[in-house]
Design an enzyme around this catalytic site. Structure first.
Site, PDB file in Angstrom:
ATOM      1  N   GLU A  47      12.458   0.489   2.924  1.00 38.54           N
ATOM      2  CA  GLU A  47      11.082   0.089   2.600  1.00 38.54           C
ATOM      3  C   GLU A  47      10.672  -1.035   3.545  1.00 38.54           C
ATOM      4  OE1 GLU A  47      10.296  -1.497  -1.310  1.00 38.54           O
ATOM      5  OE2 GLU A  47       8.139  -1.353  -1.034  1.00 38.54           O
ATOM      6  N   HIS A 102      16.127   1.988  -3.559  1.00 38.92           N
ATOM      7  CA  HIS A 102      15.052   1.560  -2.664  1.00 38.92           C
ATOM      8  C   HIS A 102      15.646   1.669  -1.260  1.00 38.92           C
ATOM      9  CE1 HIS A 102      13.161   0.051  -6.263  1.00 38.92           C
ATOM     10  NE2 HIS A 102      12.147  -0.447  -5.591  1.00 38.92           N
ATOM     11  N   TRP A 133       3.174  -8.356  -6.221  1.00 32.01           N
ATOM     12  CA  TRP A 133       3.052  -7.501  -5.049  1.00 32.01           C
ATOM     13  C   TRP A 133       1.809  -6.625  -5.080  1.00 32.01           C
ATOM     14  CZ3 TRP A 133       7.682  -8.209  -7.720  1.00 32.01           C
ATOM     15  CH2 TRP A 133       8.637  -8.972  -7.029  1.00 32.01           C
ATOM     16  N   GLN A 191      17.665  -6.401  -6.687  1.00 34.59           N
ATOM     17  CA  GLN A 191      16.494  -6.854  -5.911  1.00 34.59           C
ATOM     18  C   GLN A 191      16.874  -7.684  -4.679  1.00 34.59           C
ATOM     19  OE1 GLN A 191      12.662  -7.250  -7.306  1.00 34.59           O
ATOM     20  NE2 GLN A 191      12.599  -7.236  -5.091  1.00 34.59           N
ATOM     21  N   HIS A 202       8.616   5.797 -10.942  1.00 36.26           N
ATOM     22  CA  HIS A 202       9.049   4.564 -10.264  1.00 36.26           C
ATOM     23  C   HIS A 202       8.162   3.400 -10.693  1.00 36.26           C
ATOM     24  CE1 HIS A 202      11.000   2.618  -6.589  1.00 36.26           C
ATOM     25  NE2 HIS A 202      10.178   1.694  -7.072  1.00 36.26           N
ATOM     26  N   ASP A 240       4.996   2.118  -8.992  1.00 37.38           N
ATOM     27  CA  ASP A 240       5.744   0.963  -8.481  1.00 37.38           C
ATOM     28  C   ASP A 240       5.421  -0.327  -9.227  1.00 37.38           C
ATOM     29  OD1 ASP A 240       7.729  -0.186  -6.969  1.00 37.38           O
ATOM     30  OD2 ASP A 240       6.591  -0.287  -5.115  1.00 37.38           O
ATOM     31  N   HIS A 251       8.447  -0.992 -12.119  1.00 37.41           N
ATOM     32  CA  HIS A 251       9.280  -2.182 -12.355  1.00 37.41           C
ATOM     33  C   HIS A 251       8.757  -2.871 -13.611  1.00 37.41           C
ATOM     34  CE1 HIS A 251      11.397  -2.261  -8.377  1.00 37.41           C
ATOM     35  NE2 HIS A 251      10.379  -1.453  -8.080  1.00 37.41           N
TER      36      HIS A 251
HETATM   37 FE   FE2 Z   1      10.024  -0.338  -6.190  1.00 39.81          FE
END
Ligand code: FE2
Length: 422
Positions: free
Chosen positions: A212, A209, A314, A151, A56, A308, A58
């Site tokens: 979350e 996703h 983030w 997203q 996982h 991630d 991005h």
């Molecule tokens: Fe993610």
């Protein structure tokens, strides 16, 4: 043989073994192979496992930290704001350059399988186009799976459903979703139904996703499980994050976990990002905001660990090493029991490979030679010391090597090497 790794420790086998590789295949595994090879590596008792799987990530957002500005609060919401500014300057070359750099970091850490999400809430689908090219360019060393990830929602973003369909036609491997982020519960339900319908229609895997959030009312996972069963997709569907499960009452979690097992849903937990992003609305005591890894594993559900983010709005840290995520997981998930420690590495190797659907994967004769040699004799030591990857083998070739750091201490008139092993 083209390559032999001698005297390796393997999980689940007594003693030391040699691994003989011919072409891109594991040809033999046995103690003291009599053959010779063009290249031989002496593991000297160190651990060899199948390659690591980054399940996982991005890649369209990696390595953008500080551009156009740093996340001062560290929150998810400031991260989303900053990303909204950064995407305006996203270009084909920009995505390819950052994604390729991050993939090299991962390869150096022993990763030869990667599942990346790519934001498809973009009418130009710039990042997707770039990552489809990257998938081809890295294919000789890394198997890259691309997830169409909405997203901003399939139903909360203009033409979101059409963009998802276009992404599937362009050749994504996996269908994504983000039901908890849609504007309403109803939109979220449609998000799940559409993602799994596309997966069934186009014969793709699905990885959503899902939940979350710290909101205990975010309950889309039950619909993911139900739709998986209804569409006959058992074993082909993954729920990523599922952090709301931390906050569900135990009676509900018990019921949900039974349905998840029935549906064969895989779960991906992302301890690095979620450790810093969850619990942000809490006063003390602050929840960990983390899915129920122990309970899921105990109930026969496949759980794996993802990274991630690497240096994005983030999560500003990371070097693309799945072992860092394992290390945090041990602490954050109360998984320091001996059996848990001994199997932690599986969450970024065999368990992640099962989620990925990597059929040629494994440390067995006939399987593809994608392997890692750690600078540590056991799986527990590998996680504990974040051991260097002495050698990374992909498709039978040594594609990355790291010289492990060695510390020397001088004390009481003597000089000795310290290796952090007992
Ligand atoms: Fe993610």
């Amino acid at each position: 043989m083209d390559l032999i790794i001698r005297s390796a420790t393997l999980q689940g086998r007594e003693g030391r073994h040699d691994i003989g590789i011919r072409g891109d295949r594991i040809a033999a595994i046995a103690p003291g192979l009599p053959e010779r090879a063009a290249r031989e590596i002496d593991a000297a008792g160190d651990l060899v496992t199948p390659a690591l799987v980054e399940i996982h990530i991005h890649l369209d957002a990696v390595l953008t930290v500080g551009d156009p500005r740093h996340n001062r609060s560290g929150s998810l919401f400031e991260g989303i704001e900053i990303w909204g500014e950064r995407v305006k300057s996203l270009t084909h070359e920009d995505v390819k350059r950052r994604a390729t750099t991050a993939l090299k970091w991962m390869l150096a850490h022993g990763v030869t399988y990667v599942r990346t999400h790519v934001d498809v809430c973009d009418p130009t689908l710039t990042a997707l186009q770039a990552l489809l090219e990257v998938r081809e360019e890295v294919a000789e060393v890394i198997t890259l799976q691309i997830v169409a990830f909405p997203q901003q929602g399939i139903y909360s973003f203009p033409d979101g459903e059409a963009l998802m369909a276009r992404a599937v036609e362009m050749g994504v491997d996996v269908i994504g979703g983000i039901p908890h982020y849609e504007w309403t519960r109803e939109y979220g339900e449609r998000d799940v139904r559409t993602a799994l319908r596309l997966a069934a229609e186009y014969d793709r895997l699905a990885d959503l996703h899902c939940d979350e959030t710290d909101d205990d009312q975010s309950r889309f996972l039950e619909l993911v499980a139900a739709e998986t069963i209804r569409l006959g997709l058992q074993g082909r569907v993954t729920a990523s994050h599922t952090t709301a499960m931390h906050s569900y009452n135990n009676a509900y979690a018990y019921r949900l976990i039974r349905w998840m097992r029935h549906a064969g849903v895989h779960v991906i937990t992302n301890p690095l990002d979620n450790a810093v992003l969850q619990g942000r609305f809490d006063a003390y005591p602050i929840r960990r905001g983390f899915t129920r890894v122990k309970e899921l594993l105990a109930n026969g559900i496949n759980v794996c660990i993802g990274h991630d983010s690497i240096m994005d709005p983030w999560y500003p840290l990371g070097v693309g090493d799945p072992l860092q995520a394992c290390f945090v997981m041990v602490h954050y998930g109360h998984m320091s029991g001996r059996d848990e420690l001994e199997t932690m590495l599986d969450l970024v190797t065999t368990r992640a490979a099962a989620c990925f659907g990597a059929e040629e994967y494994g440390l067995e004769e006939g399987k593809r030679a994608d392997l890692v040699l750690f600078d540590a004799p056991t799986a527990v030591d590998a996680v504990r010391t974040l051991a260097a990857r002495r050698a990374v083998v992909s498709r039978g070739r040594v594609v990355a090597e790291t010289r492990p750091a060695r510390s020397t201490v001088r004390w009481q008139g003597r000089e000795e090497e310290v290796r952090f092993l007992i």
